[in-house]
Write a protein that holds these residues in place. Structure first.
Motif, PDB file in Angstrom:
ATOM      1  N   SER A  87       0.537  -1.243  -0.237  1.00  0.00           N
ATOM      2  CA  SER A  87       0.225   0.226  -0.064  1.00  0.00           C
ATOM      3  C   SER A  87       0.718   1.379  -0.060  1.00  0.00           C
ATOM      4  O   SER A  87       0.505   2.047  -0.937  1.00  0.00           O
ATOM      5  CB  SER A  87      -0.798   0.191   0.967  1.00  0.00           C
ATOM      6  OG  SER A  87      -2.130  -0.949   1.566  1.00  0.00           O
ATOM      7  N   ASN A  90       2.101   1.953  -2.952  1.00  0.00           N
ATOM      8  CA  ASN A  90       0.960   2.390  -4.303  1.00  0.00           C
ATOM      9  C   ASN A  90       1.010   3.711  -3.655  1.00  0.00           C
ATOM     10  O   ASN A  90       0.805   4.686  -5.127  1.00  0.00           O
ATOM     11  CB  ASN A  90      -0.339   1.599  -3.773  1.00  0.00           C
ATOM     12  CG  ASN A  90      -0.281   0.172  -4.178  1.00  0.00           C
ATOM     13  OD1 ASN A  90       0.871  -0.519  -5.323  1.00  0.00           O
ATOM     14  ND2 ASN A  90      -1.334  -0.567  -4.100  1.00  0.00           N
ATOM     15  N   GLU A  91       0.501   4.536  -2.942  1.00  0.00           N
ATOM     16  CA  GLU A  91       0.699   5.260  -2.766  1.00  0.00           C
ATOM     17  C   GLU A  91       1.400   6.451  -2.475  1.00  0.00           C
ATOM     18  O   GLU A  91       1.383   7.290  -3.768  1.00  0.00           O
ATOM     19  CB  GLU A  91       0.341   5.820  -1.487  1.00  0.00           C
ATOM     20  CG  GLU A  91      -0.491   5.008  -0.551  1.00  0.00           C
ATOM     21  CD  GLU A  91      -2.143   5.930  -0.885  1.00  0.00           C
ATOM     22  OE1 GLU A  91      -1.904   7.090  -1.744  1.00  0.00           O
ATOM     23  OE2 GLU A  91      -3.072   4.865  -0.718  1.00  0.00           O
ATOM     24  N   LYS A 143      -0.402  15.416   1.314  1.00  0.00           N
ATOM     25  CA  LYS A 143      -1.158  14.529   1.260  1.00  0.00           C
ATOM     26  C   LYS A 143      -0.416  13.447   1.328  1.00  0.00           C
ATOM     27  O   LYS A 143      -1.045  11.841   1.508  1.00  0.00           O
ATOM     28  CB  LYS A 143      -1.554  14.782  -0.559  1.00  0.00           C
ATOM     29  CG  LYS A 143      -2.221  13.741  -0.806  1.00  0.00           C
ATOM     30  CD  LYS A 143      -2.784  14.164  -2.406  1.00  0.00           C
ATOM     31  CE  LYS A 143      -1.205  15.054  -2.999  1.00  0.00           C
ATOM     32  NZ  LYS A 143      -1.370  15.620  -4.992  1.00  0.00           N
ATOM     33  N   PHE A 144       0.619  12.958   1.090  1.00  0.00           N
ATOM     34  CA  PHE A 144       1.176  11.441   1.015  1.00  0.00           C
ATOM     35  C   PHE A 144       1.562  10.699   2.244  1.00  0.00           C
ATOM     36  O   PHE A 144       0.877   9.995   1.962  1.00  0.00           O
ATOM     37  CB  PHE A 144       3.387  11.897   0.162  1.00  0.00           C
ATOM     38  CG  PHE A 144       3.860  10.209   0.689  1.00  0.00           C
ATOM     39  CD1 PHE A 144       2.938   9.263  -0.637  1.00  0.00           C
ATOM     40  CD2 PHE A 144       4.242  10.474   1.175  1.00  0.00           C
ATOM     41  CE1 PHE A 144       3.489   7.901  -0.500  1.00  0.00           C
ATOM     42  CE2 PHE A 144       4.625   8.700   1.743  1.00  0.00           C
ATOM     43  CZ  PHE A 144       4.472   8.186   0.327  1.00  0.00           C
ATOM     44  N   GLU A 146      -0.757  12.024   5.112  1.00  0.00           N
ATOM     45  CA  GLU A 146      -1.682  11.266   5.445  1.00  0.00           C
ATOM     46  C   GLU A 146      -2.387  10.197   4.799  1.00  0.00           C
ATOM     47  O   GLU A 146      -3.086   9.066   5.739  1.00  0.00           O
ATOM     48  CB  GLU A 146      -2.714  12.568   4.555  1.00  0.00           C
ATOM     49  CG  GLU A 146      -2.672  14.121   5.932  1.00  0.00           C
ATOM     50  CD  GLU A 146      -3.260  15.050   5.542  1.00  0.00           C
ATOM     51  OE1 GLU A 146      -4.505  14.246   4.111  1.00  0.00           O
ATOM     52  OE2 GLU A 146      -3.662  16.524   5.716  1.00  0.00           O
ATOM     53  N   LYS A 147      -1.744  10.009   3.588  1.00  0.00           N
ATOM     54  CA  LYS A 147      -2.352   8.611   3.053  1.00  0.00           C
ATOM     55  C   LYS A 147      -1.326   7.699   3.887  1.00  0.00           C
ATOM     56  O   LYS A 147      -2.673   6.101   4.064  1.00  0.00           O
ATOM     57  CB  LYS A 147      -2.542   8.765   1.575  1.00  0.00           C
ATOM     58  CG  LYS A 147      -2.912   9.674   0.921  1.00  0.00           C
ATOM     59  CD  LYS A 147      -3.853   9.160   0.565  1.00  0.00           C
ATOM     60  CE  LYS A 147      -4.844  10.187  -0.410  1.00  0.00           C
ATOM     61  NZ  LYS A 147      -5.982   9.314  -0.479  1.00  0.00           N
ATOM     62  N   ILE A 148      -0.114   7.863   3.936  1.00  0.00           N
ATOM     63  CA  ILE A 148       0.421   6.460   4.604  1.00  0.00           C
ATOM     64  C   ILE A 148       0.492   6.306   5.862  1.00  0.00           C
ATOM     65  O   ILE A 148      -0.047   5.546   6.544  1.00  0.00           O
ATOM     66  CB  ILE A 148       1.580   6.956   4.029  1.00  0.00           C
ATOM     67  CG1 ILE A 148       2.332   7.886   4.525  1.00  0.00           C
ATOM     68  CG2 ILE A 148       2.379   6.525   2.549  1.00  0.00           C
ATOM     69  CD1 ILE A 148       3.858   7.565   4.637  1.00  0.00           C
ATOM     70  N   LYS A 149      -0.277   7.026   6.510  1.00  0.00           N
ATOM     71  CA  LYS A 149      -0.638   7.522   8.118  1.00  0.00           C
ATOM     72  C   LYS A 149      -2.115   6.481   7.954  1.00  0.00           C
ATOM     73  O   LYS A 149      -2.022   5.563   9.586  1.00  0.00           O
ATOM     74  CB  LYS A 149      -0.459   8.593   9.041  1.00  0.00           C
ATOM     75  CG  LYS A 149       0.339   9.401   8.731  1.00  0.00           C
ATOM     76  CD  LYS A 149       0.173  10.541   9.528  1.00  0.00           C
ATOM     77  CE  LYS A 149       1.503  11.441   9.632  1.00  0.00           C
ATOM     78  NZ  LYS A 149       1.316  13.268  10.426  1.00  0.00           N
ATOM     79  N   ALA A 150      -2.593   6.497   7.579  1.00  0.00           N
ATOM     80  CA  ALA A 150      -3.662   5.684   7.729  1.00  0.00           C
ATOM     81  C   ALA A 150      -4.038   3.774   6.951  1.00  0.00           C
ATOM     82  O   ALA A 150      -5.050   3.512   7.015  1.00  0.00           O
ATOM     83  CB  ALA A 150      -5.280   6.612   5.834  1.00  0.00           C
ATOM     84  N   ILE A 151      -2.411   3.475   6.159  1.00  0.00           N
ATOM     85  CA  ILE A 151      -2.702   2.706   5.923  1.00  0.00           C
ATOM     86  C   ILE A 151      -2.758   1.685   7.270  1.00  0.00           C
ATOM     87  O   ILE A 151      -1.410   1.798   7.354  1.00  0.00           O
ATOM     88  CB  ILE A 151      -1.073   2.266   5.428  1.00  0.00           C
ATOM     89  CG1 ILE A 151      -1.680   3.076   3.519  1.00  0.00           C
ATOM     90  CG2 ILE A 151      -1.338   0.794   5.172  1.00  0.00           C
ATOM     91  CD1 ILE A 151       0.108   3.462   2.753  1.00  0.00           C
TER      92      ILE A 151
END
Length: 167
Positions: A87, A90-91, A143-144, A146-151
């Protein structure tokens, strides 16, 4: 309650963050004056073969650099067939073209360690361009991250700025 050692360690970490690579950059005169910054480094052009010149910044008489890098890093879990790593990659793939379009980018590198479970993205820029990217909050960093923190399985999301110089 935190112990003395924990408090001292926190202070050392905060001091280390304050002395980042951007502290060694030569700020434009107007910005330096507004921020009350002393002149802590000098810069000089370095001529390369072919006649092009690269701006070098001297931290000390024997420590110079022409590249500043911003690192985004995290730890990933190997659980569920390394789904967190998949993931995170992918991000990164979703934003890497945007990062490469930042003015002054020399390279974007991804570092993965299967032993300590590190995932790192290192974006290096020339000295002259770094300040503008910094003023833009290193977009698309927020942005990046925030996305990886949600994984699920991604932990210890951090950033760091430092200089690079081939030896």
């Amino acid at each position: 309650q935190r112990t003395f050692v924990q408090r001292m360690l926190t202070k050392c970490i905060l001091l280390g963050l304050a002395v980042s690579a951007s502290a060694f950059m030569t700020a434009p005169a107007g910005i330096a004056a507004r921020r009350g910054l002393p002149a802590i480094s000098t810069s000089r052009p370095l001529s390369l073969r072919g006649g092009s010149a690269v701006k070098m910044v001297d931290i000390t008489p024997n420590v110079s650099f022409d590249t500043i890098a911003r690192e985004w890093r995290c730890k990933w879990s190997a659980d569920t067939d390394k789904a967190a790593l998949v993931s995170a990659q992918n991000e990164l793939a979703a934003i890497v073209d945007e990062v490469k379009k930042v003015k002054g980018v020399k390279s974007v590198q991804r570092v993965v360690c299967g032993g300590c479970l590190d995932f790192k993205v290192v974006t290096s820029l020339d000295v002259e361009s770094f300040g503008a990217w910094e003023e833009g909050k290193f977009a698309p960093e927020e942005k990046f991250l925030e996305k990886i923190k949600a994984i699920p399985g991604i932990t210890e999301v951090e950033t760091q700025t430092y200089t690079l110089m081939p030896m």
